[in-house]
Design a protein around this motif. Structure first.
Motif, PDB file in Angstrom:
ATOM      1  N   GLU A  35     -19.572   3.329 -46.108  1.00 38.17           N
ATOM      2  CA  GLU A  35     -20.431   2.416 -45.388  1.00 38.17           C
ATOM      3  C   GLU A  35     -21.544   3.466 -44.905  1.00 38.17           C
ATOM      4  OE1 GLU A  35     -20.650  -0.541 -41.695  1.00 38.17           O
ATOM      5  OE2 GLU A  35     -18.719   0.459 -42.505  1.00 38.17           O
ATOM      6  N   GLN A  36     -22.887   3.255 -45.210  1.00 35.46           N
ATOM      7  CA  GLN A  36     -24.000   3.994 -44.417  1.00 35.46           C
ATOM      8  C   GLN A  36     -24.186   3.630 -42.895  1.00 35.46           C
ATOM      9  OE1 GLN A  36     -27.054   5.950 -46.958  1.00 35.46           O
ATOM     10  NE2 GLN A  36     -28.539   4.918 -45.681  1.00 35.46           N
ATOM     11  N   LEU A  37     -24.163   4.112 -42.133  1.00 36.22           N
ATOM     12  CA  LEU A  37     -24.390   3.666 -40.696  1.00 36.22           C
ATOM     13  C   LEU A  37     -25.773   4.015 -40.191  1.00 36.22           C
ATOM     14  CD1 LEU A  37     -20.976   5.011 -38.979  1.00 36.22           C
ATOM     15  CD2 LEU A  37     -21.594   2.848 -39.992  1.00 36.22           C
ATOM     16  N   SER A  38     -26.146   5.035 -40.479  1.00 37.07           N
ATOM     17  CA  SER A  38     -27.784   5.468 -40.335  1.00 37.07           C
ATOM     18  C   SER A  38     -28.167   6.336 -41.336  1.00 37.07           C
ATOM     19  CB  SER A  38     -27.555   6.103 -38.830  1.00 37.07           C
ATOM     20  OG  SER A  38     -27.268   7.185 -38.932  1.00 37.07           O
ATOM     21  N   TYR A  39     -29.509   6.469 -41.538  1.00 32.96           N
ATOM     22  CA  TYR A  39     -30.499   7.283 -42.245  1.00 32.96           C
ATOM     23  C   TYR A  39     -31.798   7.589 -41.902  1.00 32.96           C
ATOM     24  CZ  TYR A  39     -32.882   9.131 -46.474  1.00 32.96           C
ATOM     25  OH  TYR A  39     -33.723   9.864 -47.172  1.00 32.96           O
ATOM     26  N   SER A  40     -32.045   8.777 -41.618  1.00 34.10           N
ATOM     27  CA  SER A  40     -33.577   8.967 -41.272  1.00 34.10           C
ATOM     28  C   SER A  40     -33.809  10.533 -41.988  1.00 34.10           C
ATOM     29  CB  SER A  40     -33.572   9.068 -39.907  1.00 34.10           C
ATOM     30  OG  SER A  40     -34.989   9.269 -39.433  1.00 34.10           O
ATOM     31  N   ASN A  41     -34.855  10.627 -42.440  1.00 31.37           N
ATOM     32  CA  ASN A  41     -35.322  11.825 -43.032  1.00 31.37           C
ATOM     33  C   ASN A  41     -34.519  12.707 -43.650  1.00 31.37           C
ATOM     34  OD1 ASN A  41     -38.150  11.515 -41.868  1.00 31.37           O
ATOM     35  ND2 ASN A  41     -37.388  12.157 -40.087  1.00 31.37           N
ATOM     36  N   GLY A  42     -33.513  12.123 -44.690  1.00 31.84           N
ATOM     37  CA  GLY A  42     -32.690  13.027 -45.288  1.00 31.84           C
ATOM     38  C   GLY A  42     -31.417  13.251 -44.684  1.00 31.84           C
ATOM     39  N   GLU A  43     -31.185  12.726 -43.698  1.00 31.36           N
ATOM     40  CA  GLU A  43     -29.737  12.788 -42.887  1.00 31.36           C
ATOM     41  C   GLU A  43     -29.469  11.685 -42.349  1.00 31.36           C
ATOM     42  OE1 GLU A  43     -30.281  14.637 -38.580  1.00 31.36           O
ATOM     43  OE2 GLU A  43     -30.981  16.062 -40.080  1.00 31.36           O
ATOM     44  N   GLY A  44     -28.044  11.597 -41.973  1.00 33.48           N
ATOM     45  CA  GLY A  44     -27.543  10.326 -41.271  1.00 33.48           C
ATOM     46  C   GLY A  44     -26.128  10.377 -41.085  1.00 33.48           C
ATOM     47  N   GLU A  45     -25.550   9.336 -40.884  1.00 29.28           N
ATOM     48  CA  GLU A  45     -23.993   8.991 -40.700  1.00 29.28           C
ATOM     49  C   GLU A  45     -23.234   7.915 -41.706  1.00 29.28           C
ATOM     50  OE1 GLU A  45     -23.309   8.153 -36.630  1.00 29.28           O
ATOM     51  OE2 GLU A  45     -23.915  10.021 -36.194  1.00 29.28           O
TER      52      GLU A  45
END
Length: 105
Positions: A35-45
């Motif tokens: 489950e993707q929790l966050s994404y910004s500029n090619g990275e995330g949690e």
């Protein structure tokens, strides 16, 4: 726990980011539901099996940090090997796995 996947030649393949809300599929092997929790500029949690992992780029490769949860070193190594193969392919002998961190004073 923080890890880095580093190619000795400094090579990182072009990553194919997933669709909206699944951009980080480029880091996560298909056999690891996430489950993707966050994404910004090619990275995330992402959350994988109840654990939160942060994916990011370092100066020399790909960084992976366990944000929340506890895994054994053996479990982490299995996942890192799968990520390494997912990103660099089957012939990835030049890619090394490092445990990264700051030593306490």
């Amino acid at each position: 726990m923080k890890f880095e996947l580093v190619d000795r030649q400094g090579y990182i393949p072009d990553l194919n980011y997933g669709s909206a809300g699944k951009e980080l599929a480029c880091f996560v092997p298909a056999d690891y539901p996430f489950e993707q929790l966050s994404y910004s500029n090619g990275e995330g949690e992402v959350r994988i099996d109840g654990h939160t992992w942060h994916f990011f780029f370092t100066q020399e490769g790909v960084g992976i940090k366990l944000i929340d949860g506890v895994v054994s070193l053996k479990e982490a190594e299995k996942m890192l090997q799968a990520i390494k193969t997912h990103i660099w392919g089957e012939n990835h002998q030049q890619v090394q796995i490092f445990i990264a961190g700051i030593t306490p004073k």
